[in-house]
Scaffold this motif. Structure first.
Motif, PDB file in Angstrom:
ATOM      1  N   VAL A   1       0.869  -1.180   0.000  1.00  0.00           N
ATOM      2  CA  VAL A   1       0.000   0.000   0.000  1.00  0.00           C
ATOM      3  C   VAL A   1       0.906   1.230   0.000  1.00  0.00           C
ATOM      4  O   VAL A   1       1.794   1.361   0.845  1.00  0.00           O
ATOM      5  N   THR A   2       0.718   2.117  -0.970  1.00  0.00           N
ATOM      6  CA  THR A   2       1.449   3.384  -1.034  1.00  0.00           C
ATOM      7  C   THR A   2       0.545   4.390  -1.727  1.00  0.00           C
ATOM      8  O   THR A   2      -0.245   4.010  -2.593  1.00  0.00           O
ATOM      9  N   PRO A   3       0.587   5.658  -1.353  1.00  0.00           N
ATOM     10  CA  PRO A   3      -0.339   6.637  -1.943  1.00  0.00           C
ATOM     11  C   PRO A   3      -0.110   6.867  -3.432  1.00  0.00           C
ATOM     12  O   PRO A   3       0.902   6.457  -4.005  1.00  0.00           O
ATOM     13  N   ASP A   4      -1.051   7.567  -4.039  1.00  0.00           N
ATOM     14  CA  ASP A   4      -1.026   7.885  -5.464  1.00  0.00           C
ATOM     15  C   ASP A   4      -0.141   9.109  -5.694  1.00  0.00           C
ATOM     16  O   ASP A   4      -0.404  10.183  -5.148  1.00  0.00           O
TER      17      ASP A   4
ATOM     18  N   ALA B   1       3.567   9.968  -1.564  1.00  0.00           N
ATOM     19  CA  ALA B   1       3.839   8.959  -2.592  1.00  0.00           C
ATOM     20  C   ALA B   1       5.158   9.231  -3.293  1.00  0.00           C
ATOM     21  O   ALA B   1       5.920   8.300  -3.600  1.00  0.00           O
TER      22      ALA B   1
ATOM     23  N   ASN C   1       8.031   8.187  -1.155  1.00  0.00           N
ATOM     24  CA  ASN C   1       8.101   6.733  -1.089  1.00  0.00           C
ATOM     25  C   ASN C   1       8.768   6.140  -2.330  1.00  0.00           C
ATOM     26  O   ASN C   1       9.627   5.262  -2.244  1.00  0.00           O
TER      27      ASN C   1
ATOM     28  N   PHE D   1       5.662  -1.707  -8.403  1.00  0.00           N
ATOM     29  CA  PHE D   1       4.282  -1.354  -8.748  1.00  0.00           C
ATOM     30  C   PHE D   1       3.442  -2.587  -9.075  1.00  0.00           C
ATOM     31  O   PHE D   1       2.222  -2.577  -8.881  1.00  0.00           O
TER      32      PHE D   1
ATOM     33  N   VAL E   1       1.800  -3.506  -5.914  1.00  0.00           N
ATOM     34  CA  VAL E   1       0.969  -2.512  -5.231  1.00  0.00           C
ATOM     35  C   VAL E   1      -0.499  -2.930  -5.290  1.00  0.00           C
ATOM     36  O   VAL E   1      -1.061  -3.139  -6.366  1.00  0.00           O
TER      37      VAL E   1
ATOM     38  N   LYS F   1      -3.556   2.346  -3.994  1.00  0.00           N
ATOM     39  CA  LYS F   1      -2.900   3.650  -4.057  1.00  0.00           C
ATOM     40  C   LYS F   1      -3.901   4.721  -3.596  1.00  0.00           C
ATOM     41  O   LYS F   1      -4.497   5.418  -4.407  1.00  0.00           O
TER      42      LYS F   1
ATOM     43  N   SER G   1      -5.410   8.283  -1.903  1.00  0.00           N
ATOM     44  CA  SER G   1      -5.133   9.644  -2.358  1.00  0.00           C
ATOM     45  C   SER G   1      -4.111  10.386  -1.510  1.00  0.00           C
ATOM     46  O   SER G   1      -3.528  11.366  -1.970  1.00  0.00           O
TER      47      SER G   1
ATOM     48  N   ALA H   1      -3.676   6.252   3.096  1.00  0.00           N
ATOM     49  CA  ALA H   1      -2.951   4.996   2.893  1.00  0.00           C
ATOM     50  C   ALA H   1      -2.807   4.246   4.211  1.00  0.00           C
ATOM     51  O   ALA H   1      -2.965   3.015   4.260  1.00  0.00           O
TER      52      ALA H   1
ATOM     53  N   GLU I   1       4.683   2.378 -13.778  1.00  0.00           N
ATOM     54  CA  GLU I   1       3.304   2.024 -13.451  1.00  0.00           C
ATOM     55  C   GLU I   1       2.622   1.356 -14.642  1.00  0.00           C
ATOM     56  O   GLU I   1       1.908   0.354 -14.504  1.00  0.00           O
TER      57      GLU I   1
END
Length: 338
Positions: free
Chosen positions: A152-155, A162, A165, A191, A194, A197, A199, A204, A334
């Protein structure tokens, strides 16, 4: 870490002579209709608990007495756009410097970063949060791309967290002696694992705590804050990470109370409040003290063996062009991750 701080020239005698304030708990930032002074604070979501405590501590000073608050928190990039589009703001705080410089010179003066801390109010490092007991036996970046590990990692399209990260994940390959091609290959695998992602960095964390994924890429302070709230997670400070530098400034229309608040945030007293919430002080010589929720509360901010910086990567203009612009490394990774 000490050499990085020295090179940034942040240590000043004036800052270190400010007396430390004891802060008990986190107080809410509600506005007061009866207050003659009011600060509109617009910030990225992660430091809300720290700013709640900072506003409470500031209220105990002569400059902060009687100050009311109107606050807004959200993804760093989204908050910057909101201010650009007319949202009221006196004090702005973002995850990334570019989210602040977008407001210069229309909303924020060009000399916003000319002070002793160069416009930075908090530091952190990227860490890997895992389930309690670390059932996947994750010890560092290479374990994240193994089959069956869900991340799990933000967009990066909305979240400053993100970007930090992803840069930490990428540059760890270079720190280990790898090439850019190998780092790009790693990012594709990253990715590919993942699972979500969200916001923002705080969203997250919520997603991870609600059961999604095996590993959360996050700020050290965010992991500490979650544990301070009694949440069940462990975290690893990897041997290779990146120094997270968070800027803040007052707007051109800000009242004196907002300027006083920024000065307080940058003072030794304010930095001790930040430290108590898991942030690494930006002022040299500030003792963090015991920080509940840290892996070692008595030594909450261990030195990272290989700590990359944005300056070391050529600055944000170069980083955004190379990594995050259309056709850059991250959109390609991505798109090719499957």
């Amino acid at each position: 870490m000490a050499s990085i701080r020295a090179s940034r020239g942040r240590q000043t005698a004036a800052l270190l002579t400010v007396a430390a304030l004891a802060v008990v708990g986190a107080a809410g930032c509600s506005s007061s209709k009866s207050s003659s002074k009011k600060i509109s604070l617009v910030a990225y979501s992660v430091p809300k608990p720290a700013y709640d405590a900072l506003s409470a501590a500031f209220g105990k000073t002569s400059e902060g007495k009687g100050v009311g608050w109107a606050t807004s928190y959200g993804p760093s990039g989204t908050q910057s756009k909101a201010v650009s589009n007319g949202q009221k703001a006196d004090y702005v705080a973002f995850s990334l410097e570019p989210d602040l410089t977008k407001l210069v010179p229309k909303f924020v003066n060009a000399d916003w970063n000319s002070g002793p801390t160069k416009g930075l109010v908090s530091d952190s490092v990227v860490v890997i949060a895992v389930r309690k007991g670390n059932p996947k036996h994750i010890t560092g970046w290479d374990d994240l791309v193994k089959p069956g590990v869900k991340i799990v990692t933000p967009d990066p399209g909305s979240s400053g967290s993100a970007k930090w990260n992803i840069l930490a994940a990428y540059t760890h390959v270079l720190e280990d002696g790898g090439t850019d091609a190998q780092a790009q290959d790693y990012l594709k695998k990253f990715f590919g694992n993942v699972a979500a992602k969200p916001s923002s960095g705080s969203n997250a964390t919520t997603t991870f705590l609600n059961g999604t994924g095996d590993a959360l890429i996050s700020y050290e302070n965010e992991a500490i804050a979650a544990r301070q709230k009694g949440q069940s997670l462990d975290y690893i400070v990897p041997d290779e990470s990146i120094l997270i530098e968070n800027p803040a400034a007052v707007t051109k229309s800000a009242p004196q109370s907002a300027k006083d608040f920024l000065a307080f945030v940058e003072s030794a007293a304010g930095q001790q409040v930040f430290a108590s919430h898991g942030y690494r002080p930006v002022v040299s010589g500030v003792a963090a003290g015991t920080v509940p929720g840290a892996n070692d509360p008595a030594n909450p901010f261990p030195e990272v063996k290989h700590l990359e910086t944005i300056a070391g990567l050529g600055g944000w203009d170069a980083v955004n062009k190379k990594f995050f612009a259309d056709g850059g490394i991250v959109p390609k990774a991505e798109g090719n991750s499957g």
